[in-house]
Design an enzyme around this catalytic site. Sequence first.
Site, PDB file in Angstrom:
ATOM      1  N   HIS A 177     -78.667   3.141  53.140  1.00 37.02           N
ATOM      2  CA  HIS A 177     -79.094   1.873  53.735  1.00 37.02           C
ATOM      3  C   HIS A 177     -78.938   1.989  55.243  1.00 37.02           C
ATOM      4  CE1 HIS A 177     -79.817  -2.495  53.927  1.00 37.02           C
ATOM      5  NE2 HIS A 177     -79.022  -2.426  54.995  1.00 37.02           N
ATOM      6  N   CYS A 178     -80.043   1.807  55.950  1.00 34.41           N
ATOM      7  CA  CYS A 178     -80.026   1.939  57.407  1.00 34.41           C
ATOM      8  C   CYS A 178     -79.908   0.561  58.050  1.00 34.41           C
ATOM      9  CB  CYS A 178     -81.300   2.634  57.884  1.00 34.41           C
ATOM     10  SG  CYS A 178     -81.376   2.826  59.681  1.00 34.41           S
ATOM     11  N   SER A 179     -78.809   0.342  58.740  1.00 31.46           N
ATOM     12  CA  SER A 179     -78.585  -0.950  59.387  1.00 31.46           C
ATOM     13  C   SER A 179     -79.505  -1.150  60.582  1.00 31.46           C
ATOM     14  CB  SER A 179     -77.123  -1.064  59.845  1.00 31.46           C
ATOM     15  OG  SER A 179     -76.251  -0.939  58.740  1.00 31.46           O
ATOM     16  N   ASN A 182     -82.496  -2.414  58.907  1.00 28.78           N
ATOM     17  CA  ASN A 182     -82.106  -3.508  58.018  1.00 28.78           C
ATOM     18  C   ASN A 182     -82.702  -3.371  56.620  1.00 28.78           C
ATOM     19  OD1 ASN A 182     -80.659  -5.902  57.496  1.00 28.78           O
ATOM     20  ND2 ASN A 182     -82.463  -7.164  57.857  1.00 28.78           N
TER      21      ASN A 182
END
Length: 331
Positions: A177-179, A182
């Site tokens: 999951h890439c912040s 998002n």
Amino acid sequence: MYFVSLFLAYIALCIAGFLCYWFQDPAVFQNASVKWVMQVAGNFTPQFVKTIAYDFYRIVFLERNTILRNIYILLVILGHLVIILDIFPHNYTYHPRENHVIIPLLMLLVSSVLFIICNLTDPGTITRRSNHYNKVFTYDGVLYKAGKMCSTCKVVKPARSKHCTLCQSCTFKFDHHCSWVNQCIGGLNQRYFLGFLISVCAMCANAITMAVRTLWDITQHKQLWQTKYVDSNGDPQPMNALTLSQYLFMQNPRIVFLAASLSTILVLLGAFTSYHLYLAAVNQTTNERYKHHYLQTSRHGYNRVNPYDKGIWKNFEEVLWPNVAHIKLKD
């Protein structure tokens, strides 16, 4: 020394932020070295500082939000403002016949398009109707077992999928999951994510080149290397690199800071991009790499085998043209 202290503080902040992003997966903290570092750091850190740091880490990295995405957009805007307000005037003063706008404009356009695509493209969300994902990869019987249900989504989990607690959904060929965008990086948007990383590295490298060239032009035009400075004893001394850097920083703080800060970011981001290109080359996801590492450390004699590795060219072909599209057409 003011410039050196400020730059070292910035480097420390960048490294801390990079490590926080890198370590957002809880599996990383199973590593004995990481545990030791965290324990030593915790012994010398006041409790209120640890509380504030953990709350910040939890909100930014463990909850779905747009904080990092907005920070990225703000940093891109600020960086290009420095280029427009500080670098372009010098460029057209010293090199009036060159077109200094087209390259950074094209790079910004490409990077922005890829960034938007990463934010909006479906990474491969698995629902009860998406049965075609079950036909893409075979179950290896170790990391992925046939017939296993997701207790949250209530769907059969295809091989190489994983449930994301932040997005509250299962993702096909889940990587992480890439912040910054998002959302999850999966089998359908991995190519755009890699393109985005490469484009940001290129954009940083170009901005560094422009900034360094501007500082060099200023140095040559003012003949700074031929000048002397007065030391603390009042004696004239020949110019040296440290004094020249401090002078340029005092006269052109935004240009120097842009070059120095982007150099640090480029090293960290370049390493991160190289890591993901390596994973693509061997057809492995970040999630699978963590799981294999955990099994190697917890199971004696565990033989690490990647059944999905088809060779470097086939692996990259799978990333660029996900074979799930052909299965959807057949269905």
